[in-house]
Design a protein around this motif. Structure first.
Motif, PDB file in Angstrom:
ATOM      1  N   VAL A  39      14.199   3.310  19.241  1.00  0.00           N
ATOM      2  CA  VAL A  39      14.182   2.152  19.377  1.00  0.00           C
ATOM      3  C   VAL A  39      13.987   1.802  21.538  1.00  0.00           C
ATOM      4  CG1 VAL A  39      15.740   0.112  19.862  1.00  0.00           C
ATOM      5  CG2 VAL A  39      15.355   1.344  18.238  1.00  0.00           C
ATOM      6  N   GLY A  40      13.369   1.183  21.488  1.00  0.00           N
ATOM      7  CA  GLY A  40      12.822   0.399  23.219  1.00  0.00           C
ATOM      8  C   GLY A  40      13.955   0.113  24.039  1.00  0.00           C
ATOM      9  N   ARG A  41      14.119  -1.624  23.010  1.00  0.00           N
ATOM     10  CA  ARG A  41      14.471  -2.501  23.420  1.00  0.00           C
ATOM     11  C   ARG A  41      14.719  -3.821  21.897  1.00  0.00           C
ATOM     12  NH1 ARG A  41      12.392  -6.512  28.504  1.00  0.00           N
ATOM     13  NH2 ARG A  41      13.900  -8.694  27.977  1.00  0.00           N
ATOM     14  N   THR A  42      16.082  -3.970  22.124  1.00  0.00           N
ATOM     15  CA  THR A  42      16.126  -5.066  20.724  1.00  0.00           C
ATOM     16  C   THR A  42      16.225  -6.580  21.696  1.00  0.00           C
ATOM     17  OG1 THR A  42      18.712  -4.739  22.184  1.00  0.00           O
ATOM     18  CG2 THR A  42      17.425  -3.715  20.485  1.00  0.00           C
ATOM     19  N   PHE A  43      16.423  -7.378  20.820  1.00  0.00           N
ATOM     20  CA  PHE A  43      16.283  -8.978  21.876  1.00  0.00           C
ATOM     21  C   PHE A  43      16.941 -10.194  20.434  1.00  0.00           C
ATOM     22  CE2 PHE A  43      12.231  -6.636  23.478  1.00  0.00           C
ATOM     23  CZ  PHE A  43      11.759  -7.359  24.228  1.00  0.00           C
ATOM     24  N   ALA A  75       9.779 -11.213  22.602  1.00  0.00           N
ATOM     25  CA  ALA A  75       9.524 -10.044  22.174  1.00  0.00           C
ATOM     26  C   ALA A  75       8.043  -9.516  22.123  1.00  0.00           C
ATOM     27  CB  ALA A  75      10.583 -10.095  21.177  1.00  0.00           C
ATOM     28  N   VAL A  89       6.518  -8.795  25.487  1.00  0.00           N
ATOM     29  CA  VAL A  89       6.964  -7.016  25.856  1.00  0.00           C
ATOM     30  C   VAL A  89       5.625  -6.175  25.268  1.00  0.00           C
ATOM     31  CG1 VAL A  89       8.652  -5.338  26.156  1.00  0.00           C
ATOM     32  CG2 VAL A  89       9.065  -7.824  26.946  1.00  0.00           C
ATOM     33  N   VAL A 131       7.097  -1.067  26.733  1.00  0.00           N
ATOM     34  CA  VAL A 131       8.481  -0.760  26.682  1.00  0.00           C
ATOM     35  C   VAL A 131       7.726   0.091  25.326  1.00  0.00           C
ATOM     36  CG1 VAL A 131      10.651  -0.853  24.980  1.00  0.00           C
ATOM     37  CG2 VAL A 131       9.643  -2.428  27.541  1.00  0.00           C
ATOM     38  N   ARG A 132       8.391   1.616  25.262  1.00  0.00           N
ATOM     39  CA  ARG A 132       7.829   3.174  24.833  1.00  0.00           C
ATOM     40  C   ARG A 132       9.688   2.786  23.663  1.00  0.00           C
ATOM     41  NH1 ARG A 132       7.370   8.265  28.077  1.00  0.00           N
ATOM     42  NH2 ARG A 132       5.407   7.228  28.008  1.00  0.00           N
ATOM     43  N   LEU A 181      10.252  -2.127  19.258  1.00  0.00           N
ATOM     44  CA  LEU A 181      11.273  -3.476  19.548  1.00  0.00           C
ATOM     45  C   LEU A 181      11.801  -3.465  18.352  1.00  0.00           C
ATOM     46  CD1 LEU A 181       8.401  -4.797  21.525  1.00  0.00           C
ATOM     47  CD2 LEU A 181      10.166  -3.284  22.717  1.00  0.00           C
TER      48      LEU A 181
END
Length: 300
Positions: free
Chosen positions: A270-274, A282, A285, A291-292, A295
């Motif tokens: 998981v690269g990033r959460t929103f 999101a 991005v 972001v690797r 998302l």
């Protein structure tokens, strides 16, 4: 329920959180109260009008959450169970979602990590099935460090295959930890693969769509030994097989991923959460490629 929807094609600004009727599960389906939903590149392709042309459209093919209703004939899961899985309706980025296949969330996974799995796992398993990857195969995965590529590497290693994976130098340590021999993509890639496999590879899977199908055919020896999930036009030009979910799905993939995850042998990073309300951000991005990792939208 609140759900992501767009009423016109365009940039991330067309995305809205709207009120929609609560969905109901049909026979063999379940409904979950969504806690997290994965985002995929197909989401912004749909939003731009590059896929379905109908309007309005909702988004989301994978989610994790708590079962709150079961359809006719469902006996292996009960209200209150924690599950993750796939929705056939493209409406999982919402407070409620109907799933057609699913698996229990292992204790080792949080909501975001579970929601990141279904689409990548299904795509990877389906591709390996159609390629015929078995124990003893030497498989080249082009784009091995992405979500689908990571899943493909782990499933192929589980089958007993030898895996060579392309990725940027910064991903090579992670690829080795998954059991793949890494090579850098870009100019000279075939030579780097042949340094590891002098006679070429048995099979090749393209999940990056980076225009290297001719090189993969050369390394595998024939177009029928290569499959892509990302380059439809290139497949037509080279005779390589193209795989999409329209021709059947690997419905066993979430359950397999769950078993392997519980044993510490499977994950999709998981690269990033929103928050759900920040879905437009999101998309920005994701499209920027900054972001690797996957998302994921979180739903309160």
């Amino acid at each position: 329920m609140k759900a992501v929807r767009f009423d016109r094609f365009g940039g991330p600004e067309v995305l809205r959180i709207v009120e929609l009727p609560d969905p109901r599960p049909g026979p063999g389906e379940i409904r979950i109260r969504v806690r997290a939903a994965g985002i995929n590149a197909s989401d912004w392709k749909k939003r731009r009008g590059l896929m379905d042309r109908e309007l309005p459209q909702t988004l989301g093919y994978e989610a994790a959450g708590v079962v709150d209703e079961v359809g006719e004939g469902v006996v292996e899961v009960a209200v209150g169970d924690w599950v993750f899985g796939a929705s056939p309706y493209g409406a999982a980025q919402a407070e409620l979602a109907v799933l057609s296949f699913w698996a229990p969330v292992p204790d080792s996974l949080g909501w975001a990590a579970a929601a990141a799995i279904p689409a990548a796992a299904e795509t990877a398993a389906r591709a390996l099935d159609r390629l015929g990857v078995t124990a003893g195969s030497t498989l080249l995965v082009n784009g091995a460090s992405g979500s689908v590529g990571t899943a493909a590497v782990q499933f192929a290693v589980e089958r007993g295959a030898r895996v060579i994976g392309t990725g940027s130098p910064g991903t090579h340590g992670a690829l080795r930890s998954l059991g793949a021999a890494p090579v850098a993509y870009g100019a000279g890639m075939p030579d780097r693969v042949r340094a590891l496999a002098p006679s070429g590879v048995d099979l090749a899977l393209d999940v990056a769509g980076s225009g290297v199908l001719p090189e993969l055919v050369e390394l595998a020896g024939a177009p029928e030994r290569v499959l892509t999930v990302a380059d439809f036009a290139g497949a037509r030009q080279t005779g390589v097989r193209f795989s999409s979910g329209d021709t059947g799905r690997a419905t066993y993939a979430p359950a397999l991923a769950a078993r392997m995850s519980a044993q510490g042998r499977f994950s999709v990073p998981v690269g990033r959460t929103f928050p759900l309300t920040e879905v437009a951000g999101a998309h920005r991005v994701g499209e920027a490629g900054a972001v690797r990792g996957k998302l994921v939208l979180l739903v309160n």
